[in-house]
Motif scaffolding. Structure first.
Motif, PDB file in Angstrom:
ATOM      1  N   GLU A 189       2.584   1.073 -15.391  1.00 31.41           N
ATOM      2  CA  GLU A 189       1.362   0.589 -14.498  1.00 31.41           C
ATOM      3  C   GLU A 189       1.726   0.275 -13.117  1.00 31.41           C
ATOM      4  O   GLU A 189       3.174  -0.036 -12.964  1.00 31.41           O
ATOM      5  N   VAL A 190       1.214   0.732 -12.175  1.00 33.53           N
ATOM      6  CA  VAL A 190       1.417   0.617 -11.116  1.00 33.53           C
ATOM      7  C   VAL A 190       0.491  -0.169 -10.264  1.00 33.53           C
ATOM      8  O   VAL A 190      -0.955  -0.052 -10.289  1.00 33.53           O
ATOM      9  N   SER A 211       0.707  -1.246   0.164  1.00 35.56           N
ATOM     10  CA  SER A 211       0.213   0.038   0.136  1.00 35.56           C
ATOM     11  C   SER A 211       0.918   1.339  -0.024  1.00 35.56           C
ATOM     12  O   SER A 211       0.283   2.385  -0.328  1.00 35.56           O
ATOM     13  N   LEU A 212       2.223   1.162   0.108  1.00 38.94           N
ATOM     14  CA  LEU A 212       3.082   2.415   0.087  1.00 38.94           C
ATOM     15  C   LEU A 212       3.217   3.103  -1.165  1.00 38.94           C
ATOM     16  O   LEU A 212       3.527   4.231  -1.467  1.00 38.94           O
ATOM     17  N   LEU A 213       2.697   2.324  -2.277  1.00 40.68           N
ATOM     18  CA  LEU A 213       2.631   2.715  -3.524  1.00 40.68           C
ATOM     19  C   LEU A 213       1.138   3.570  -3.900  1.00 40.68           C
ATOM     20  O   LEU A 213       1.362   4.106  -4.947  1.00 40.68           O
ATOM     21  N   ARG A 214       0.382   3.600  -2.966  1.00 44.99           N
ATOM     22  CA  ARG A 214      -0.800   4.279  -3.245  1.00 44.99           C
ATOM     23  C   ARG A 214      -0.335   5.776  -3.219  1.00 44.99           C
ATOM     24  O   ARG A 214       0.229   6.514  -2.317  1.00 44.99           O
ATOM     25  N   GLY A 215      -0.805   6.546  -4.384  1.00 44.81           N
ATOM     26  CA  GLY A 215      -0.326   7.893  -4.300  1.00 44.81           C
ATOM     27  C   GLY A 215       0.685   8.148  -5.183  1.00 44.81           C
ATOM     28  O   GLY A 215       0.919   9.278  -5.806  1.00 44.81           O
ATOM     29  N   THR A 216       1.477   7.205  -5.895  1.00 43.50           N
ATOM     30  CA  THR A 216       2.562   7.371  -6.526  1.00 43.50           C
ATOM     31  C   THR A 216       2.355   7.056  -8.275  1.00 43.50           C
ATOM     32  O   THR A 216       2.929   7.043  -9.016  1.00 43.50           O
TER      33      THR A 216
END
Length: 259
Positions: free
Chosen positions: A118-119, A100-105
């Motif tokens: 793609e993320v 979830s640390l990728l949320r917002g990237t």
């Protein structure tokens, strides 16, 4: 990054010694009953011809006979290469996958070209979850210049470094099957979760850097950059400024991979 062979078959990335196959001796061809040789034996009219063997040639005194020359015939191999047209048809995609640390990237990573970037954010994911999800994310028909993986924060909650290393190794075996350049992102620090977890993150990152180098993976080291002011209220997720910095660092790496 991530850094092994399958059993009983020739999996990707595994060296298997080639076997030696012995073919059965070829059976001599038999003449049918109507052949000339059989008719000759039955009628007594078969004539035997003998060729006189020439006498061996004598060499002058002092000369030595040269050894026979053996001509080696090597098997002809054909190199199969993909044509430029075939390569051009494969879509180039960079995938960033992790917890979830990728949320917002997504915005800084995908904004330049969403068709090739793609993320994949898997909330609450551990290392094993990413390993299992890759088969649903990676498309065999596409070409992947880079696969960027950020995972491990949730695994450090148990402070079991040996299990974390084992899960990373299994993930390394999996990603090698895709033939993509793989980069592992270091585990970000946490705050207020006790010294045991902090030591675990430091130990895993130190090992991860060394393991990635051994396995031929890339390693994106964030160091202690994400600390004061960049962590959210829970001490694990990033603040708004922390997400912006994290996304910027990942986006720069993705851009270099595509260029």
């Amino acid at each position: 990054m991530v850094e092994q062979p399958a059993k009983g078959e020739i999996p990707e990335g595994v060296l298997v010694p080639s076997g030696v196959i012995t073919l059965p001796a070829k059976k001599p061809e038999q003449c049918d009953q109507g052949s000339e040789a059989d008719r000759g034996l039955q009628t007594g009219e078969l004539k035997r011809e003998s060729k006189a063997t020439p006498p061996p040639k004598r060499l002058p005194a002092g000369d030595k006979e040269s050894p026979p020359t053996v001509e080696e015939t090597r098997p002809c191999t054909t190199k199969v290469e993909q044509s430029p047209a075939t390569t051009a048809r494969r879509k180039r995609r960079v995938v960033v996958v992790g917890d979830s640390l990728l949320r917002g990237t997504e915005a800084p990573i995908c904004r330049p070209d969403s068709s090739s970037r793609e993320v994949c954010c898997l909330p609450g994911a551990r290392i094993r979850d990413v390993t299992e999800a890759l088969s649903r994310i990676i498309r065999p028909s596409d070409y992947y210049p880079m696969l960027l993986i950020h995972v491990g924060t949730n695994d450090t909650a148990r402070c079991d470094t040996e299990r974390i290393k084992c899960d990373y190794r299994a993930l390394g075996v999996r990603v090698k099957e895709f033939g993509a350049q793989v980069v592992f992102s270091s585990i970000l620090p946490v705050k207020g979760r006790g010294p045991g977890r902090e030591r675990c993150i430091l130990e895993v990152n130190t090992w991860l850097r060394r393991w990635c180098r051994q396995e031929g993976f890339g390693f994106l080291d964030h160091g202690v950059l994400f600390q004061e002011g960049l962590l959210g209220g829970d001490g694990v997720h990033l603040s708004r400024s922390g997400k912006a910095l994290f996304g910027h660092r990942l986006a720069n790496l993705v851009r270099r991979a595509l260029n």
